[in-house]
Scaffold this active site. Structure first.
Site, PDB file in Angstrom:
ATOM      1  N   ARG A  59       0.813  -1.217   0.000  1.00  0.00           N
ATOM      2  CA  ARG A  59       0.000   0.000   0.000  1.00  0.00           C
ATOM      3  C   ARG A  59       0.846   1.266   0.000  1.00  0.00           C
ATOM      4  NH1 ARG A  59      -3.517  -3.308   3.224  1.00  0.00           N
ATOM      5  NH2 ARG A  59      -2.166  -2.756   4.944  1.00  0.00           N
ATOM      6  N   GLU A  96       3.632 -10.880  14.565  1.00  0.00           N
ATOM      7  CA  GLU A  96       3.023 -11.438  15.780  1.00  0.00           C
ATOM      8  C   GLU A  96       3.391 -12.919  15.920  1.00  0.00           C
ATOM      9  OE1 GLU A  96      -1.320 -11.311  18.026  1.00  0.00           O
ATOM     10  OE2 GLU A  96      -1.147 -10.750  15.917  1.00  0.00           O
TER      11      GLU A  96
END
Lengths: 176, 176
Positions: A59, A96
Site C-alpha cells: 500500500r 506477531e
C-alpha cells in the site's frame, strides 16, 4: 479541516478477532480525498530537495508513487523477499507469529541523497524500522517517514523517533 | 523522443533460466523518466473523465497511484488473495505452474464509471484479464488498459484487445 478520518472504513475483526482494521482503500478511491492527502503528505517536504520516495510493499506504493510525482522525485520500492530482480540487501522484522523481511536493491539509493520513507499506516513500526535500516545501509539521508494513519498506542511512531527519524501522519486512531 | 527503453534494466535468467527480466525500478528511480512516463501514460485519457485508476498488485500500484493523482481520479487496488479487508470478488488466472487469483472490493467501482486499468508490464495478460473480469463484474466502463512495457510476442496485449479492451504501452521489447 480535513475529513480524512471519515473516509477511512473500519472493518472489525480483520484479519483476526478483536482487531479494528483501518481500511484506507475507501479514502484512496475518493478523488478529492486522495489528491488532498497526497498534497498534505508532501507539503512539509516541498522545498527539502527530496530525490527519492521509498515506498513500503504494497500500500506504500500507491501513496509513494503519487508523492514521488508530486515532489519531482524518483520512486524506490522496499519489497517482500523474492520480488526484486537485482542484488538486494535484506532486513528482518518481527511479526506477531514469526518474522518476515524487507528487501532493497543495493543500488537503490546513493550516499547522502534525501529520501522520504512512506507507508499507508504505522502500527508496531517493525516494517518501517526495517526500511530505515535498509536506507541507512545505503547511506541515504532519511528526511522523514510519512504515513496516512498512525496508531500511536501501538508504539511504532515512538519507535521510529527513538531511531532519530522525524515522523508525520495525517490521521490518528486511538482506543478501540 | 523518449529514452524509456535505456532506463529499463534487463536482468538475465530471473526469475528462471532463460528469462530476460525487464526491471522497471531503474526507470522509476529516475525523477525525470518517472514523471515523463506518468505524463505520457495519462495524456490519451486527460479529457476522458476517468474517475478511477485500477492498479494491479504490486508494481501497478506505483504507476496507478501517480496516474490517479495526475488524472484527478480515485485509486482502486486489484490485489492478491487475503489482502483486502472488505467483501471481495475473486477471479482466478493461470500461472506457468499452478494458478493464482486477483481480488477486488465488491464496492470498488460503480456501474458505468470510467476506469483505467494499469500495470507495469503485460506478458501473457492473465492477470490483466482477471482485472478486466473483476471490473466488468462491477459494471465499470473500462476505457483502456495502460502498461509501461509490452512484450507483444507473449500475446497478452492481443488477448486483451480480443476482449474488446483498448491497450496502450510506452515501451515494447521483442526477441531475447
Amino acid at each position: 479541516m480535513n475529513n480524512y478520518k471519515t473516509k477511512i472504513r473500519t472493518v472489525p475483526d480483520y484479519p483476526a478477532q478483536g482487531i479494528m482494521f483501518r481500511d484506507v482503500t475507501t479514502l484512496m478511491s475518493d478523488p478529492g480525498a486522495f489528491s488532498n492527502a497526497i498534497g498534505d503528505l508532501c507539503r512539509p517536504f516541498e522545498n527539502m530537495n527530496i530525490s527519492k520516495v521509498a515506498g513500503i510493499d504494497a500500500r506504500g506504493f500507491i501513496l509513494g508513487g503519487a508523492m514521488a510525482l508530486k515532489l519531482g522525485a524518483g520512486f524506490l520500492p522496499l519489497r517482500k523477499p523474492g520480488k526484486l530482480p537485482y542484488k538486494t540487501w535484506s532486513e528482518p522484522y518481527e511479526l506477531e507469529y514469526g518474522s518476515d523481511a524487507l528487501h532493497m536493491h543495493t543500488d537503490g539509493v546513493s550516499e547522502g541523497e534525501n529520501v522520504l520513507l512512506v507507508d499507508d499506516l504505522i502500527a508496531t513500526g517493525g516494517t518501517a524500522e526495517a526500511g530505515v535500516k535498509l536506507l541507512r545501509r545505503g547511506k541515504a539521508d532519511i528526511v522523514a517517514a510519512a504515513f496516512l494513519v498512525d496508531l500511536p498506542e501501538i508504539g511504532g511512531s515512538r519507535r521510529l523517533r527513538e531511531l532519530g527519524i522525524d515522523v508525520m501522519s495525517l490521521v490518528t486512531f486511538t482506543g478501540h
